[in-house]
Write a protein that holds these residues in place. Structure first.
Motif, PDB file in Angstrom:
ATOM      1  N   PHE A  67      63.083-122.707  78.021  1.00  0.00           N
ATOM      2  CA  PHE A  67      61.913-122.911  77.157  1.00  0.00           C
ATOM      3  C   PHE A  67      62.375-122.755  75.711  1.00  0.00           C
ATOM      4  O   PHE A  67      62.396-121.665  75.153  1.00  0.00           O
ATOM      5  N   SER A  68      62.767-123.867  75.147  1.00  0.00           N
ATOM      6  CA  SER A  68      63.445-123.863  73.845  1.00  0.00           C
ATOM      7  C   SER A  68      62.453-123.755  72.686  1.00  0.00           C
ATOM      8  O   SER A  68      61.312-124.234  72.766  1.00  0.00           O
ATOM      9  N   THR A  89      62.531-126.854  60.644  1.00  0.00           N
ATOM     10  CA  THR A  89      63.657-126.977  61.579  1.00  0.00           C
ATOM     11  C   THR A  89      64.879-126.182  61.113  1.00  0.00           C
ATOM     12  O   THR A  89      65.870-126.109  61.831  1.00  0.00           O
ATOM     13  N   THR A  90      64.812-125.590  59.943  1.00  0.00           N
ATOM     14  CA  THR A  90      65.916-124.728  59.490  1.00  0.00           C
ATOM     15  C   THR A  90      65.578-123.249  59.704  1.00  0.00           C
ATOM     16  O   THR A  90      66.464-122.415  59.821  1.00  0.00           O
ATOM     17  N   SER A  91      64.284-122.917  59.743  1.00  0.00           N
ATOM     18  CA  SER A  91      63.935-121.490  59.830  1.00  0.00           C
ATOM     19  C   SER A  91      64.244-120.968  61.232  1.00  0.00           C
ATOM     20  O   SER A  91      64.168-121.696  62.218  1.00  0.00           O
ATOM     21  N   LEU A  92      64.596-119.690  61.304  1.00  0.00           N
ATOM     22  CA  LEU A  92      65.098-119.143  62.570  1.00  0.00           C
ATOM     23  C   LEU A  92      64.098-119.234  63.705  1.00  0.00           C
ATOM     24  O   LEU A  92      64.489-119.401  64.863  1.00  0.00           O
ATOM     25  N   VAL A  93      62.808-119.162  63.381  1.00  0.00           N
ATOM     26  CA  VAL A  93      61.820-119.100  64.454  1.00  0.00           C
ATOM     27  C   VAL A  93      61.777-120.394  65.266  1.00  0.00           C
ATOM     28  O   VAL A  93      61.450-120.376  66.445  1.00  0.00           O
ATOM     29  N   PHE A  94      62.134-121.502  64.644  1.00  0.00           N
ATOM     30  CA  PHE A  94      62.100-122.785  65.340  1.00  0.00           C
ATOM     31  C   PHE A  94      63.501-123.267  65.709  1.00  0.00           C
ATOM     32  O   PHE A  94      63.788-124.464  65.680  1.00  0.00           O
ATOM     33  N   ASN A  95      64.384-122.343  65.999  1.00  0.00           N
ATOM     34  CA  ASN A  95      65.732-122.682  66.442  1.00  0.00           C
ATOM     35  C   ASN A  95      66.134-121.851  67.645  1.00  0.00           C
ATOM     36  O   ASN A  95      65.588-120.783  67.884  1.00  0.00           O
ATOM     37  N   ASP A  96      67.137-122.330  68.367  1.00  0.00           N
ATOM     38  CA  ASP A  96      67.705-121.613  69.519  1.00  0.00           C
ATOM     39  C   ASP A  96      69.041-121.012  69.094  1.00  0.00           C
ATOM     40  O   ASP A  96      69.586-121.371  68.041  1.00  0.00           O
TER      41      ASP A  96
END
Ligand code: HEM
Length: 420
Positions: A67-68, A89-96
């Motif tokens: 669940f990415s 798409t750069t902020s940590l919350v929206f990255n794996d």
């Protein structure tokens, strides 16, 4: 006027995050209850999935490989090649991982218990000053005059934003987070993109000056973020700026809403308010009360994930690339986890709410938010135990972030209350 079907089956059947009725924004909990009971893994008209049961949501948070949190696929069509796309798409919350792991280490280093403890005296002084001002006014807006003023100063202090330059922070934050709503109107997109551009330009000047005149990394969070971890983990310039934008936003509206929602809830639950005030001096109830406010009216109600492969959730098989909305607000009212969930019980124990999510993305600022709420609520109630609402509250009108824009009140209480 749109009327709400009263039976749970129709509510669950008609539910569509992209077309929410006005009643939802006032009170989403009957909708959540109907979904939990009738369609806990609800397929939306746009093909995405909406989860409402605590026991279905926890495994999603626990398994970031399946669940990415990577939002590039989802946000590409939503935002196009815009500043909002680049920011989110750069902020940590929206990255794996691995990008998420690297950035989170630096952020956690900067938000350590020591940094947070160091903020307490300033926080107490700030809150006392706000209370003095409100005491002089009598009639106040609990959001503008109190709840929103606290996090903006704390986050401003955290990154060392000079006082005179903090004016636009709240509107930037509201615009960027507003563009995360399930429906992106052209107005929301324009406001969000404009805010990202302005914020980046402001922050790059701030970072440049801090590079030229570094602070003490033990006490200055921005210097800490610039320097990275001692073993050489450094953020690129774009990563650094976008995490700063994210921190300013993540710590702002959510904490404002926690404090505002808590004060509003206390006006609706007079016996709980009496109980809390009675225990203020020994501090007995304050900690569990803040947890209960977080559960009862979670300021962040929705989260998102996307499946990287076929996966089963609540007995339903979801294909790869399924877009999922996890409903924190519904999980936190799930009777299977919380007995009598629609009751505010400030001594609730256990209280394993997921207001700060769960797993590798658990809120990195949760202890700061808790500290702000504890100090704000305890000081407010000690000074103004008889406060009353004084006018119609204005809700934020958002599905993802639940809170008030305005909460008119009289901090000295109504005449009737004072006589009584
Ligand atoms: C009541 C206040 C707050 C609430 C309810 C809240 C809620 C959340 C939630 C639900 C997430 C997880 C999002 C997801 O993965 O889908 C999150 C992540 C995060 N929050 Fe908070 N937050 C609050 C305050 C703060 C504050 C004060 C800060 C910092 C100053 C902060 C910084 C962060 C960061 C950096 C993340 C990303 C963590 C990661 O992806 O590893 N938050 N928050």
């Amino acid at each position: 006027m749109m009327t709400l079907p009263t039976d749970a089956a129709s509510i669950a059947n008609d539910f569509d995050l992209a077309r929410l009725p006005p009643q939802f924004y006032v009170d989403p909990y009957p909708f959540y209850r109907a979904l939990r009971e009738q369609a806990p893994v609800k397929r939306m008209p746009d093909g995405s999935w909406f989860l409402t049961r605590y026991d279905d949501i926890l495994p999603v948070y626990r398994d970031p490989k399946v669940f990415s949190s990577d939002k590039k696929k989802e946000f590409g069509p939503k935002y196009g090649a815009t500043p909002l796309f680049e920011h989110h798409t750069t902020s940590l919350v929206f990255n794996d991982p691995p990008l998420h792991t690297r950035v989170r280490r630096v952020i956690l280093g900067a938000l350590s218990q020591r940094h947070i403890a160091a903020m307490e005296p300033g926080l107490v002084a700030l809150v006392d000053g706000l209370l003095d001002d409100m005491g002089r006014k009598g009639r106040v807006d609990l959001i503008e005059d109190f709840a929103a003023s606290i996090p903006i100063e704390i986050i401003g202090n955290l990154l060392g934003v000079p006082h005179a330059e903090r004016g636009p922070l709240r509107s930037w934050s509201l615009a960027i987070l507003g563009a995360l709503e399930p429906v992106l109107t052209p107005e929301r997109a324009a406001a969000g993109n404009g805010a990202v551009v302005e914020m980046l330009s402001y922050l790059s000047a701030l970072v440049e000056s801090r590079r030229a005149h570094p602070g003490n990394p033990d006490t200055d969070v921005l210097t800490r973020l610039i320097e990275g971890e001692a073993d050489g983990e450094q953020l690129t310039e774009a990563e650094l700026l976008h995490q700063c934008v994210f921190l300013l936003n993540a710590g702002h509206e959510t904490t404002t809403n926690l404090i505002g929602n808590a004060l509003h809830a206390l006006t609706q639950w007079p016996e709980e308010r009496v109980r809390l005030i009675a225990h203020l001096s020994d501090g007995g109830l304050l900690k569990s009360a803040v947890e209960e406010f977080l559960r009862f009216e979670s300021s962040n109600q929705l989260g998102n994930r996307i499946t990287t492969r076929e996966a089963t959730v609540g007995g339903v098989t979801l294909p790869p690339e399924s877009r999922i909305t996890v409903c924190i607000g519904a999980a936190n009212r799930d009777p299977a986890q919380f007995p009598d969930p629609d009751r505010l019980d400030l001594a609730r124990e256990p209280n394993r709410h997921i207001a700060f999510a769960y797993g590798i993305h658990t809120c990195a600022g949760m202890n700061l938010a808790r500290l702000e709420a504890r100090i704000a609520l305890a000081s407010f109630l000690a000074r103004f135990p008889h406060f009353t609402l004084d006018g119609e509250p204005t809700r934020g009108g958002r599905a993802r972030f639940r809170g008030f824009l305005h909460l008119p009140a009289n901090v000295h209480g109504s005449v009737a209350a004072r006589i009584a």
